[in-house]
Design an enzyme around this catalytic site. Structure first.
Site, short mmCIF file in Angstrom:
data_model
loop_
_atom_site.label_atom_id
_atom_site.label_comp_id
_atom_site.label_asym_id
_atom_site.label_seq_id
_atom_site.Cartn_x
_atom_site.Cartn_y
_atom_site.Cartn_z
N GLN A 90 53.01 -7.85 17.14
CA GLN A 90 53.67 -8.69 16.14
C GLN A 90 53.57 -10.17 16.55
O GLN A 90 53.35 -11.04 15.72
CB GLN A 90 55.14 -8.28 16.00
CG GLN A 90 55.87 -8.94 14.83
CD GLN A 90 55.34 -8.48 13.47
OE1 GLN A 90 54.92 -7.35 13.32
NE2 GLN A 90 55.36 -9.36 12.50
N ALA B 13 56.52 -11.90 9.87
CA ALA B 13 57.82 -11.93 10.54
C ALA B 13 57.65 -12.31 12.01
O ALA B 13 56.67 -11.93 12.66
CB ALA B 13 58.48 -10.56 10.43
N SER C 159 60.59 -7.88 13.06
CA SER C 159 59.86 -7.02 12.12
C SER C 159 60.34 -5.58 12.25
O SER C 159 60.48 -5.05 13.36
CB SER C 159 58.36 -7.07 12.42
OG SER C 159 57.71 -6.03 11.71
N HIS D 173 58.61 -3.16 11.67
CA HIS D 173 57.50 -2.33 12.15
C HIS D 173 57.65 -2.01 13.64
O HIS D 173 57.15 -0.99 14.10
CB HIS D 173 56.16 -3.01 11.86
CG HIS D 173 55.81 -2.98 10.40
ND1 HIS D 173 55.26 -1.88 9.80
CD2 HIS D 173 55.98 -3.90 9.41
CE1 HIS D 173 55.07 -2.14 8.50
NE2 HIS D 173 55.51 -3.35 8.24
N ASP E 8 53.69 0.32 5.76
CA ASP E 8 53.08 -0.37 4.62
C ASP E 8 52.12 0.60 3.96
O ASP E 8 51.31 1.23 4.63
CB ASP E 8 52.32 -1.62 5.08
CG ASP E 8 53.24 -2.69 5.63
OD1 ASP E 8 54.41 -2.73 5.23
OD2 ASP E 8 52.78 -3.49 6.48
N GLU F 10 58.08 -7.05 -1.70
CA GLU F 10 57.00 -6.31 -1.02
C GLU F 10 57.01 -4.86 -1.49
O GLU F 10 57.62 -4.00 -0.86
CB GLU F 10 57.18 -6.35 0.51
CG GLU F 10 56.92 -7.71 1.13
CD GLU F 10 56.72 -7.65 2.66
OE1 GLU F 10 56.83 -6.55 3.24
OE2 GLU F 10 56.45 -8.71 3.24
N TRP G 98 55.03 -2.64 -1.21
CA TRP G 98 54.27 -1.73 -0.34
C TRP G 98 55.03 -1.34 0.92
O TRP G 98 54.62 -0.43 1.63
CB TRP G 98 52.97 -2.41 0.07
CG TRP G 98 53.19 -3.68 0.84
CD1 TRP G 98 53.46 -3.79 2.19
CD2 TRP G 98 53.20 -5.03 0.33
NE1 TRP G 98 53.63 -5.12 2.53
CE2 TRP G 98 53.47 -5.89 1.41
CE3 TRP G 98 52.99 -5.58 -0.94
CZ2 TRP G 98 53.55 -7.28 1.27
CZ3 TRP G 98 53.07 -6.96 -1.08
CH2 TRP G 98 53.35 -7.79 0.01
#
Ligand SMILES: [Zn+2]
Length: 188
Positions: A75, A91, A96, A98, A105, A154, A156
């Site tokens: 990231q 981010a 994030s 993630h 995503d 977003e 996705w």
């Protein structure tokens, strides 16, 4: 202590050394650009994603994972590269979702695996919005809630929060920020 319902955003970041305990490779179709790291998710989120994608395939909907887990370091690299391009769309490291292994995503071959707002107008994007909550995922950054999430729309980006909360949030239209804000103001 870690919860699937945890809020992760710039005000509630993850520790830089946080790594999910049970990362596993999700057995779903991925875009060619997804490396080994990005194909991983928390194991409970991975099972949920597999169920979601299996249902999509039964409904003849072709979904593709683009990016799941991203370590703090990946990231950081993404963020620094974005800053060099003068982009603020990535981010900051630690903020994030993630990094938690709970975010994924999603795109589709029809969009060339791109992460674009127009995904929301596609058959695949509409299907995802309707069916994600049934499998424990929410569309984390919805339209018209940009001022609350701090993120642009977003369509996705899905986030695993568990089925109870995903159904509750999809029925009420609340974001994760609003849900956690409500919990703070409860008086019992
Ligand atoms: Zn994302």
């Amino acid at each position: 202590m870690f919860y699937y319902t945890q809020l992760i955003n710039p005000s509630s970041p993850l520790a830089f050394d946080y790594v999910p305990e049970s990362l596993t490779t999700a057995q779903i179709p991925f875009s060619p650009s997804a490396n080994y790291e990005r194909r991983q998710l928390d194991c409970v989120a991975a099972s949920a994603a597999e169920a979601l994608f299996a249902q999509a395939s039964l409904d003849n909907i072709c979904l593709t994972g683009v990016s799941g887990y991203r370590s703090y370091l990946s990231q950081k690299q993404l963020y620094e590269n974005a800053l060099k391009r003068n982009s603020t769309a990535v981010a900051a490291p630690g903020t994030s979702e993630h990094q938690s292994g709970l975010a994924l995503d999603v795109s589709s071959p029809s969009l060339d695996f791109e992460l674009e707002e127009s995904f929301s107008d596609t058959t695949e994007g509409k299907w995802l919005k309707t069916h994600a909550p049934i499998h424990g995922f929410i569309l984390r950054y919805p339209k018209r809630k940009e001022h609350i999430t701090g993120y642009p729309f977003e369509p996705w980006h899905i986030r695993f929060v568990g089925k109870t909360l995903s159904l509750y949030l999809s029925l009420t239209g609340l974001t994760l920020e609003e849900y956690h804000g409500m919990k703070l103001t409860q008086t019992f």
